[in-house]
Design a protein around this motif. Structure first.
Motif, short mmCIF file in Angstrom:
data_model
loop_
_atom_site.label_atom_id
_atom_site.label_comp_id
_atom_site.label_asym_id
_atom_site.label_seq_id
_atom_site.Cartn_x
_atom_site.Cartn_y
_atom_site.Cartn_z
N ALA A 1 -9.76 62.83 48.78
CA ALA A 1 -9.25 63.33 50.10
C ALA A 1 -9.28 62.53 51.15
O ALA A 1 -8.48 62.40 51.88
CB ALA A 1 -9.79 64.96 50.02
N ALA A 2 -10.56 62.09 51.27
CA ALA A 2 -10.75 61.11 52.31
C ALA A 2 -10.10 59.83 52.30
O ALA A 2 -9.43 59.32 53.28
CB ALA A 2 -12.42 60.66 52.67
N PHE A 3 -9.98 59.36 50.95
CA PHE A 3 -9.37 57.85 50.73
C PHE A 3 -7.85 58.06 51.02
O PHE A 3 -7.12 57.25 51.66
CB PHE A 3 -9.70 57.57 49.29
N PHE A 4 -7.17 59.16 50.81
CA PHE A 4 -5.78 59.36 50.79
C PHE A 4 -5.42 60.02 52.25
O PHE A 4 -4.14 60.25 52.50
CB PHE A 4 -5.16 60.28 49.93
N LYS A 5 -6.33 60.33 53.21
CA LYS A 5 -6.23 60.65 54.57
C LYS A 5 -5.37 61.93 54.62
O LYS A 5 -4.59 61.94 55.28
CB LYS A 5 -5.30 59.51 55.25
N LEU A 6 -5.92 62.96 53.82
CA LEU A 6 -5.27 64.28 53.67
C LEU A 6 -5.78 64.90 54.64
O LEU A 6 -6.40 66.02 54.85
CB LEU A 6 -5.48 64.91 52.22
N ASP A 7 -5.36 64.77 56.29
CA ASP A 7 -5.66 65.67 57.22
C ASP A 7 -5.12 66.78 57.31
O ASP A 7 -5.18 67.61 58.22
CB ASP A 7 -5.46 64.58 58.39
#
Length: 321
Positions: A205-211
């Motif tokens: 989730a952090a790697f794909f920047k799922l904000d």
């Protein structure tokens, strides 16, 4: 550090100064506890402590945070028609959250043993029809003790444990590709932080920047075998999520204003958000404190227990009237 700590503003002054939604959230939280305690008494056993700890988190989600499609009327829970397969499709439990739309939130529940708290929350906010809870944990009912994709409020079967965050990350990523503006919001228990797949989901989730992914964790410090700190310590949770690149909010999980504030303060900065809600598994039932940490599944074992449970139920119901 991106950790933000929201202190509690609880107490009578907070109730008096709180707005209408705060008062409604507190009412729903009390009703969740009352309904689950009632079922615990009626069936001589239930996942009560999970409802006691998560009531304010779920109440704040359903009354304030979640942007869901409205229902025209509360829904009945359909009967269980058999194990889903290619030739048999059970109605999704996600329909209790309304029709999916690009600008609406998706709410996904990970700890299936919290199902009774979810059902009570849905009933309390008018999404599950009154009286449906009477079929809880009976043959032929989709109001199962362990929620599945056909149970009210559930649209995922989350496996043995700790799989929903990975699934939710995929959903959030797909929604971004599709151009949806709604958020994907996930509810987990802290015991699931012992699972390796959870941390794979955190990393992805952090790697794909799922904000637009928001995770709520009920940090009640207990699991089936005892205290998490004794069985498999997961603290410091905040610094772990921070190290993976998440925004982190640490809140009193019984403070509805703080829970909401953690989400309202979120910026679209390329980071997913985790709200670590620290809670008490004996909230509003101090009689259970002597049983800690053996509260994973609660039943009345003695006549003293039965008397204490009945007194606590009467008090919760009186407060709710």
């Amino acid at each position: 550090m991106s950790t933000v700590t929201h202190s509690s503003t609880g107490g009578s002054s907070a109730v008096a100064s709180g707005g209408a939604w705060q008062n409604e959230a507190r009412r729903v939280a009390r009703r969740i506890r009352a309904r689950v305690l009632e079922l615990t008494i009626l069936q001589n056993g239930c996942y009560l402590s999970q409802a006691l700890s998560s009531a304010e988190v779920l109440a704040t989600l359903y009354t304030k945070i979640l942007k869901l499609e409205d229902l025209t009327e509360p829904l009945p829970s359909p009967p269980f028609t058999g194990v889903p397969g290619s030739e048999r499709r059970s109605p999704s439990g996600g329909r209790f959250h309304g029709e999916q739309a690009e600008n609406r939130d998706r709410f996904l529940i990970s700890p299936a043993h919290y199902a009774v708290a979810i059902y009570a929350a849905l009933e309390s906010v008018g999404r599950l029809a009154e009286g449906e809870l009477e079929s809880f944990n009976t043959d032929g009912s989709t109001l199962e003790m362990i929620g599945a994709e056909h149970s009210p409020g559930f649209e995922l079967t989350t496996g043995s444990f700790g799989q929903a965050l990975s699934q939710s990350g995929g959903i959030a990523f797909a929604r971004r590709l599709r151009g949806d503006t709604g958020r994907t919001i996930v509810f987990m228990s802290d015991g699931e932080l012992e699972e390796g797949q959870t941390w794979e989901g955190v990393q992805a989730a952090a790697f794909f920047k799922l904000d637009k992914l928001v995770l709520f964790v009920d940090v009640n410090g207990q699991q089936v075998d005892g205290l998490t700190k004794d069985i498999m310590n997961v603290e410091p949770i905040n610094s772990r999520f921070d190290a993976f690149g998440w925004d982190v909010a640490v809140v009193d999980g019984h403070d509805v204003a703080a829970i909401n504030e953690a989400v309202e303060a979120k910026e679209q900065n390329g980071k997913p958000l985790v709200v670590l809600a620290y809670t008490d598994t004996a909230k509003d039932m101090p009689y259970l404190n002597d049983r800690k940490p053996n509260l994973h599944y609660v039943r009345a074992k003695t006549e003293e227990d039965k008397t204490a449970f009945a007194a606590a139920l009467a008090e919760l119901q009186e407060e709710d009237s």
